[in-house]
Design a protein around this motif. Sequence first.
Motif, short mmCIF file in Angstrom:
data_model
loop_
_atom_site.label_atom_id
_atom_site.label_comp_id
_atom_site.label_asym_id
_atom_site.label_seq_id
_atom_site.Cartn_x
_atom_site.Cartn_y
_atom_site.Cartn_z
N LYS A 181 8.17 -2.84 5.33
CA LYS A 181 7.19 -1.85 5.78
C LYS A 181 7.88 -0.58 6.20
O LYS A 181 7.45 0.53 5.86
CB LYS A 181 6.35 -2.44 6.93
N MET A 182 8.96 -0.70 6.96
CA MET A 182 9.70 0.47 7.44
C MET A 182 10.21 1.32 6.26
O MET A 182 10.02 2.53 6.22
CB MET A 182 10.87 0.02 8.31
N ILE A 232 0.84 -1.20 0.00
CA ILE A 232 0.00 0.00 0.00
C ILE A 232 0.88 1.25 0.00
O ILE A 232 0.60 2.22 -0.73
CB ILE A 232 -0.95 -0.02 1.21
N ALA A 233 1.95 1.24 0.79
CA ALA A 233 2.87 2.38 0.82
C ALA A 233 3.49 2.61 -0.56
O ALA A 233 3.76 3.75 -0.96
CB ALA A 233 3.96 2.15 1.86
N THR A 234 3.73 1.54 -1.28
CA THR A 234 4.30 1.65 -2.62
C THR A 234 3.27 2.18 -3.61
O THR A 234 3.57 3.06 -4.43
CB THR A 234 4.84 0.28 -3.07
N GLY A 235 2.03 1.67 -3.54
CA GLY A 235 0.98 2.19 -4.40
C GLY A 235 0.69 3.65 -4.15
O GLY A 235 0.39 4.42 -5.09
N LEU A 236 0.78 4.06 -2.89
CA LEU A 236 0.61 5.48 -2.55
C LEU A 236 1.62 6.33 -3.32
O LEU A 236 1.27 7.39 -3.85
CB LEU A 236 0.79 5.65 -1.04
N ARG A 250 9.88 -14.32 7.22
CA ARG A 250 10.78 -13.85 8.27
C ARG A 250 10.30 -12.48 8.74
O ARG A 250 10.10 -11.56 7.91
CB ARG A 250 12.22 -13.77 7.76
N ASP A 251 10.13 -12.32 10.04
CA ASP A 251 9.63 -11.07 10.59
C ASP A 251 10.48 -9.88 10.16
O ASP A 251 9.96 -8.81 9.83
CB ASP A 251 9.59 -11.14 12.13
N GLU A 252 11.80 -10.08 10.17
CA GLU A 252 12.67 -8.95 9.86
C GLU A 252 12.54 -8.51 8.40
O GLU A 252 12.74 -7.34 8.08
CB GLU A 252 14.14 -9.28 10.18
N ASN A 253 12.20 -9.45 7.51
CA ASN A 253 12.04 -9.08 6.11
C ASN A 253 10.80 -8.22 5.90
O ASN A 253 10.83 -7.19 5.21
CB ASN A 253 11.95 -10.33 5.23
N GLY A 265 2.56 -1.35 12.74
CA GLY A 265 3.93 -1.29 13.22
C GLY A 265 4.57 0.04 12.88
O GLY A 265 4.75 0.36 11.70
N THR A 266 4.88 0.85 13.89
CA THR A 266 5.53 2.13 13.64
C THR A 266 6.93 1.93 13.05
O THR A 266 7.48 0.83 13.08
CB THR A 266 5.66 2.93 14.94
#
Length: 396
Positions: free
Chosen positions: A332-333, A261-265, A324-327, A376-377
């Motif tokens: 997202k970050m 979504i951040a990328t589509g934005l 993997r959580d970190e991926n 997740g901030t």
Amino acid sequence: MPVLAADSVFGFDPYDFAGTHLTEAARTTLHKLQRTLESDIHPLLADAWESATMPSGVLDALVPLDLMHPEGVESSEADSSMFAGFRNFVLARTDVSVATLYNAQSGLFRTAVRLGGSPEQAAELDPRVTSFDLRGAFCLTEPDHGSDIAGGMATRAQRRGGEWVLDGAKMWIGGAATADVLAVFARDTDDGQVRAFLVPRDAAGVRTETIHGKVSLRPMQNFRVLLEGVRVPESARLQGVNGWRDVSRILGAMRSDVAWIATGLQAGALDAAVAYVREREQFGRPIGGFQLVQEKLARMLGNLTASLGTVVQLSARQDAGEHRDENSALAKMWTALRARETAALAREVLGGNGILLEHGAARFFADAEAVYSYEGTHEINALIVGRALTGQSAFA
């Protein structure tokens, strides 16, 4: 005609990620979605923003497209992270509230049922979720606990024979007032572990309150959900959620949705900026010919392309079975940070007109702030990545 032109569905995609990673059938489905967004939904957006309400026409237009199981697309691809990602990308390129509304069902609620339910529960409920016959809302965040929800969750679930009694409150719950059931996460009073329950919205003791005064995601209505002595049977408990580790697994899958979504934005913000600078004239010529404007556009395209590369590779790894959580946290970050910059640059090249809804950039500029914080901030995702890098947890 510029050498680098925007695709009607995927926007500016100079490395052709969409063509490389989607089948022709999937691209055809998303072309149909884009036509619907342009004809039936985009004309509603300015008024929806002004009134802070989501028009019923949005889901009326989207649900018949059967986007979770589209005709002609193999089920393996329809259920893939890659297809879901590009679907969110196309939705968010038009409007982030529209993408968030659809993803509340296709991402948050569906993931809670599929990953949090037993195999029997998932098999029974998933067809109803994908058809929107059963609409749900994901209820995790609380008024006093967001980033610290893992240890601070205050909503309680007490086992009494064959049923559970829930007490507590949830915050920022999208679509709660129109959901059939609420996926409520609560702490078991017996052992302190987190459980999840499908609570009918109209159950005795459930109350929703609209959150007013938002400056981001204005059409996407969010709610406080209050639970006072709400009783549900054991059969309403999602059997696969028996601790925070299970919740974390669900959240990890959801972060990839938000990264898309951040990328589509960013794609939508770049669309708005390019359309404007081609037409707007100052000092006797279109401002698209000014060096400083072109530098900003190039940075926007760089942010978008880097974000696309990140989310495409994340989805490819997830579809290969690597979660993997970190991926997902890194994706997202990174994409949300770049979305913030890209949307700000779009508003900047539009000058004073950048704050007007009619030009589009204003919506993306405001919505980037919400995307930066939800699911997740920046800081929480950075700590997940940092823990993986160093082997040391810096969580308080």
